[in-house]
Design a protein around this motif. Sequence first.
Motif, short mmCIF file in Angstrom:
data_model
loop_
_atom_site.label_atom_id
_atom_site.label_comp_id
_atom_site.label_asym_id
_atom_site.label_seq_id
_atom_site.Cartn_x
_atom_site.Cartn_y
_atom_site.Cartn_z
N VAL A 110 1.10 1.68 7.50
CA VAL A 110 1.34 2.62 6.40
C VAL A 110 1.66 4.01 6.93
O VAL A 110 2.60 4.67 6.46
CB VAL A 110 0.12 2.67 5.46
N ASP A 111 0.91 4.49 7.91
CA ASP A 111 1.11 5.85 8.40
C ASP A 111 2.49 6.03 9.02
O ASP A 111 3.16 7.05 8.81
CB ASP A 111 0.02 6.21 9.42
N SER A 112 2.94 5.04 9.78
CA SER A 112 4.26 5.14 10.43
C SER A 112 5.37 5.14 9.38
O SER A 112 6.34 5.91 9.46
CB SER A 112 4.44 4.00 11.42
N LEU A 113 5.26 4.25 8.39
CA LEU A 113 6.27 4.19 7.35
C LEU A 113 6.28 5.47 6.51
O LEU A 113 7.35 5.97 6.13
CB LEU A 113 6.02 2.97 6.46
N MET A 114 5.09 6.02 6.24
CA MET A 114 5.01 7.26 5.46
C MET A 114 5.63 8.42 6.21
O MET A 114 6.31 9.27 5.62
CB MET A 114 3.56 7.55 5.11
N ALA A 115 5.42 8.47 7.53
CA ALA A 115 6.03 9.53 8.34
C ALA A 115 7.55 9.46 8.28
O ALA A 115 8.24 10.48 8.23
CB ALA A 115 5.53 9.43 9.78
N PHE A 116 8.08 8.23 8.29
CA PHE A 116 9.53 8.03 8.19
C PHE A 116 10.05 8.55 6.86
O PHE A 116 11.06 9.28 6.79
CB PHE A 116 9.84 6.55 8.36
N VAL A 117 9.36 8.22 5.77
CA VAL A 117 9.80 8.66 4.44
C VAL A 117 9.69 10.17 4.30
O VAL A 117 10.62 10.85 3.82
CB VAL A 117 8.95 7.95 3.36
N ASN A 118 8.60 10.74 4.75
CA ASN A 118 8.39 12.18 4.62
C ASN A 118 9.42 12.98 5.40
O ASN A 118 9.78 14.10 5.01
CB ASN A 118 6.98 12.56 5.07
N GLU A 134 0.83 -1.21 0.00
CA GLU A 134 0.00 0.00 0.00
C GLU A 134 0.87 1.26 0.00
O GLU A 134 0.56 2.26 -0.67
CB GLU A 134 -0.93 -0.02 1.22
N LEU A 135 1.95 1.23 0.75
CA LEU A 135 2.87 2.37 0.78
C LEU A 135 3.48 2.60 -0.61
O LEU A 135 3.59 3.75 -1.07
CB LEU A 135 3.98 2.11 1.80
#
Length: 495
Positions: free
Chosen positions: A484-492, A427-428
Amino acid sequence: MALSSSFSPLLNRAITSSPELKAPLINPFRLLDQKFVSSVTVNTPRRLRFIKPVCAEPRSSDSVIPLAASVAAPGRVTLWNFCVYLSVVDFWSLTCISLFWVNADVKNETEKEDYEKLAKELADASPLEIMDKALEKFGNDVAIAFSGAEDVALIEYAKLTGRPFRVFSLDTGRLNPETYQFFDAVEKHYGIHIEYMFPDAVEVQALVRNKGLFSFYEDGHQECCRVRKVRPLRRALKGLQAWITGQRKDQSPGTRSEIPVVQVDPVFEGMEGGIESLVKWNPVANVEGRDIWNFLRAMDVPVNSLHLKGYISIGCEPCTRPILPGQHEREGRWWWEDAKAKECGLHKGNMKEEGVHLHGNGNGNGASLSNGSTIVADIFNSQNLVSLSRAGIENLAKLESRKEPWLVVLYAPWCQFCQAMEGSYIELAEKLKESRVKVGKFRADGDQKGFAKQELQLGSFPTILFFPKHSLKPIKYPSDKRDVDSLMAFVNALR
């Protein structure tokens, strides 16, 4: 044939002249001390039931043949009858010995065969029934291994059988204070004394002096566990014929999925020594963790207070931590290591040879080989994901300036934790496909594991790395939150 007349006076004179008759030694037997016997006759049938094997060691006051000669009317001892008597004695003695060893061998062979059969018979039995069978069969020669976690369920089942039981535990010297308090509460609740086993002080001292208090963070937990747990367990089991564990099939990915409810222990030895001298019972093998906890709540038994703080699988304090929602219970143990090797050595027989074909992925997505093993299907399959080869990730790691940043997961398809995050990672990748971030995967088990550990910071599966545009060193994702939210925060935060 009668004794000669010249021999009879000598025998009578020896009998009557001595104040206390000393029975002559004959073969491995001797005649009973007997006074005032002028002549004897052999009375074999009535006395044979008193014969012991020649290998037995009677008390000093016992005679091997209690009444080999009996008092009778005056007459003569016939040499023929006496020889027949000794022949019968020797024959029965040797027969008893032979039958003893033959029966022992047959019994041992039968027991070896019976445990596989018994495991099949008890496969659908309740934990209470399995516990009762173990205690009935081995009595005081079997003991429950209590770890200070949900193994209290085993003690409750043992109590419900109404049979006496023993409990032992390994005190490594590095347990949480809450665990020691729990031990005390369990002893008081059940009115028992736990038999504690401690590590050898000299071995612990040598380990700490040579490698420090926390060497296991650097070179693995096996050496420390061997000193503090495995060797004390080995000593404990040498005094038993069987032991009872709290292993469950759902506890650890890759190591406990096939355990039977009863088995011949493949690693440790019992009191008789040698291979296959110890039986291992796993009464809750087929029970799921939530059902164990429903049972504990229903029976209102003591539990370790660490469970209320997020701890599920509890071991030594430096090697145990609480888990997060969605994580497998075993992720709280030795979290810095490979997820499939979550064993300390107490159940080493569960470990399988490393290889990509030895582990199912838990979803039935495997192809069977002729030897019965399974090839695991790959995971993280998406058109938005780039599958990197060894050369590809080596080149990516060497670049000092990249056109786009990369997010790469180091994974093993058999790893349950990798499987658990597959959906969120795909999903990410879908969300990032319109961005300038490339999402990839690199299979880092098998032959690639050494390289991944040395060059890519692989600790346990999965390991997630972010390769920035203008940085040589990749940044490792530090959290166990893989939504997904935690991984997206890491990338951002890094792109």
